[in-house]
Design an enzyme around this catalytic site. Structure first.
Site, mmCIF file in Angstrom:
data_model
loop_
_atom_site.group_PDB
_atom_site.id
_atom_site.type_symbol
_atom_site.label_atom_id
_atom_site.label_comp_id
_atom_site.label_asym_id
_atom_site.label_seq_id
_atom_site.Cartn_x
_atom_site.Cartn_y
_atom_site.Cartn_z
ATOM 1 N NE ARG A 21 -3.661 -2.336 2.345
ATOM 2 C CZ ARG A 21 -4.868 -2.421 2.859
ATOM 3 N NH1 ARG A 21 -5.407 -1.372 3.418
ATOM 4 N NH2 ARG A 21 -5.543 -3.549 2.823
ATOM 5 C CE LYS A 28 -15.393 4.621 8.132
ATOM 6 N NZ LYS A 28 -14.517 4.551 9.312
#
Length: 559
Positions: free
Chosen positions: A108, A348
């Site tokens: 990643r 979020k």
């Protein structure tokens, strides 16, 4: 030691001979056994052979360091392993593991993305003039940039400083924690709530505590549950069963294996973030009641987005009853009231950071009293908690935020379907574009970024299974149709240039994850056309500026 040598003497001729002398077993026990072992025809060869071999698991016993001072005059030589052996190759291990990630294309690389508060959904990269449009943020409602949220955080920061001063156990808590937990309890219409440093910590702390404290607890977990729940189940150190994703027949087969009196926990999510699939909460609650199980529901990717007040999918199941009652609890039993524990995030849809669990007073008091993940973690800063509470209040009375997010999602999904670009079908706000190859998914992400100035992160193993790699798009209220058209044109260009498989290609291969699968029946969107027609004025007046009393359980229930 003597007992060990007696047993060895019975089976090993060398030890039998060595211990048959007049000195006795205790004298043998005080000698340097490694040196004696070298004299053995079997162990001697093994020891000499091992000195030339080396692996990651090599370690030495510091036997010599424990030599009794009274035997310092002994003629036996003590081997100092600490100076004669090579050390463990830590760097080699780390480099090998990283190389594996690079070789299988799951390594990643984190892009430098600096989201701009006053130009959402734009962000800049390393240089401020290098701007991109962000299409994969979990800041679903863009409340991290909401002016009311930012203003109250600034005021709180100026007045109360940057940090909380420690854990609640040591530093106490403050009015911001009390207000936030009252807001969360009211949102989910539960008696209490408890705030953690993140929902990862909340899930781990709650599930592990249940397993450690409830004797013989059996945990039933959906196979696609988030890593935080999986870790919590591991830390619970109890019996677990994993049922096929959203397969309630499989879940019931497993529940049937135990008497109703056996304590059980069913752990699942409402919206699964990488596929967009949605759990049937009502039917899971039916099974829980039938077989005597507690229910643990993770609403992380649903809070703020579903239900008339943003409490999640459990609230959305009884949309009209909750819309009419507002912040009050409906007179009839609801799906949300049937769930024992609901966890969610502040990081979020609510635009800040942190996690929480909402449940009955008794459960919250129990978590508060026993969960190490809560007791021994520094509290969230006052400004963060004040901002989170403001975000919850704001979104609760702004139904239009949820509706716009759904409309923009639908527009993107329909546009991709017209282009033949494969989207894993689901009834939620997640737009997972199936690529099926880790290397190609990374190339697609890079091309979107470098050529089209669009940021969409590639999703690879272990977040998703190998062979199901994807791009994950998450529209927000700010991703209007004109921006969506730019995205669609860019994806068409990427699919053409990289020759990525389209819906017809997956169909020719038999399909995957609902893409191109014969006779696959798509679920209807959670939001109905009727629900999308309501306005903010159609919400109950009590949702606007309700005054909540401090939760007694937040500080501890006094007897």
């Amino acid at each position: 030691m003597e007992s060990l040598i007696r047993q060895s003497a019975k089976v090993c001729p060398f030890v039998h001979k060595a211990t048959s002398c007049s000195q006795g077993l205790s004298q043998v026990a005080r000698t340097n056994l490694p040196k004696m072992a070298k004299q053995c025809p079997i162990m001697g060869r093994a020891i000499s052979g091992s000195s030339s071999r080396r692996g990651y698991a090599t370690s030495s016993s510091a036997t010599a360091a424990a030599t009794n001072p009274t035997t310092s005059q002994s003629t036996e030589t003590v081997v100092d392993h600490g100076t004669q052996e090579s050390g463990f190759d830590y760097k080699g291990l780390f480099e090998t593991e990283i190389a594996k990630k690079r070789n299988d294309k799951s390594y990643r690389y984190f892009n430098n993305i600096n989201r701009l508060a006053h130009q959402f959904p734009l962000a800049h990269r390393q240089m401020e003039d290098d701007k991109v449009t962000v299409w994969c943020s979990n800041d679903y409602l863009a409340l991290s940039k909401n002016q009311q949220v930012v203003d109250i955080m600034k005021k709180t920061l100026d007045k109360y400083g940057a940090g909380a001063g420690g854990t609640r156990n040591i530093a106490g808590h403050n009015k911001h924690a009390l207000m936030l937990e009252a807001e969360l309890a009211a949102l989910h219409k539960k008696e209490g709530a408890l705030v953690f440093s993140s929902c990862y910590v909340a899930n781990d702390a709650v599930i592990s505590l249940l397993g450690q404290k409830i004797k013989n607890l059996v945990i039933f977990s959906d196979e696609l549950n988030h890593a935080s729940m999986i870790v919590g189940i591991k830390h619970a150190n109890t019996v677990k069963h994993i049922f096929k994703h959203n397969d309630l027949d499989h879940l019931e087969e497993m529940l049937k294996m135990y008497p109703k009196s056996t304590p059980k926990l069913i752990a699942f999510e409402s919206v699964y973030s990488m596929s967009g699939s949605v759990a049937n909460i009502d039917k899971i609650c039916d099974l829980a009641e039938k077989y005597g199980a507690l229910t643990f529901l993770d609403e992380v990717h649903a809070v703020g987005l579903y239900g008339p007040h943003g409490a999640g999918v459990a609230e959305h199941c009884d949309f009209e009853a909750h819309r009419v009652s507002g912040i009050a609890t409906p007179k009839t039993k609801t799906t949300m009231s049937r769930v024992d524990m609901i966890t969610g995030t502040l990081g979020k849809s609510f635009g800040t950071v942190g996690g929480y669990v909402a449940a009955s007073n008794t459960l919250i008091d129990w978590f508060r009293s026993y969960a190490p993940g809560f007791i021994f973690t520094t509290s969230l800063p006052p400004a963060v908690m004040a901002g989170a509470a403001e975000a919850i209040r704001f979104q609760r009375s702004h139904l239009d935020l949820r509706q716009d997010q759904q409309r923009h999602t639908k527009y993107v999904k329909e546009g991709l379907k017209d282009l033949g670009i494969p989207v894993i079908p689901n009834p939620s706000h997640i737009v997972p574009i199936l690529i099926g190859n880790a290397d190609l998914a990374k190339q697609a992400s890079d091309m979107l970024m470098n050529k089209h100035k669009i940021y969409v992160q590639a999703i690879n193993f272990p977040t998703v299974s190998r062979g199901t790699e994807r791009l994950r798009i998450t529209p927000t209220p700010g991703h209007t149709n004109d921006l969506s058209d730019i995205l669609l044109d860019a994806l068409e260009d990427v699919f053409n240039n990289l020759q990525l498989p389209r819906i017809a290609d997956w169909e020719a291969q038999g399909g995957l994850l609902g893409v191109g699968e014969k006779d696959f029946v798509e679920e209807k969107d959670l939001w109905t056309d009727e629900q999308l027609q309501f306005t903010n004025k159609d919400l109950h007046p009590n949702t606007a500026n309700p005054a909540f009393e401090q939760l007694e359980v937040s500080s501890g229930i006094k007897l």
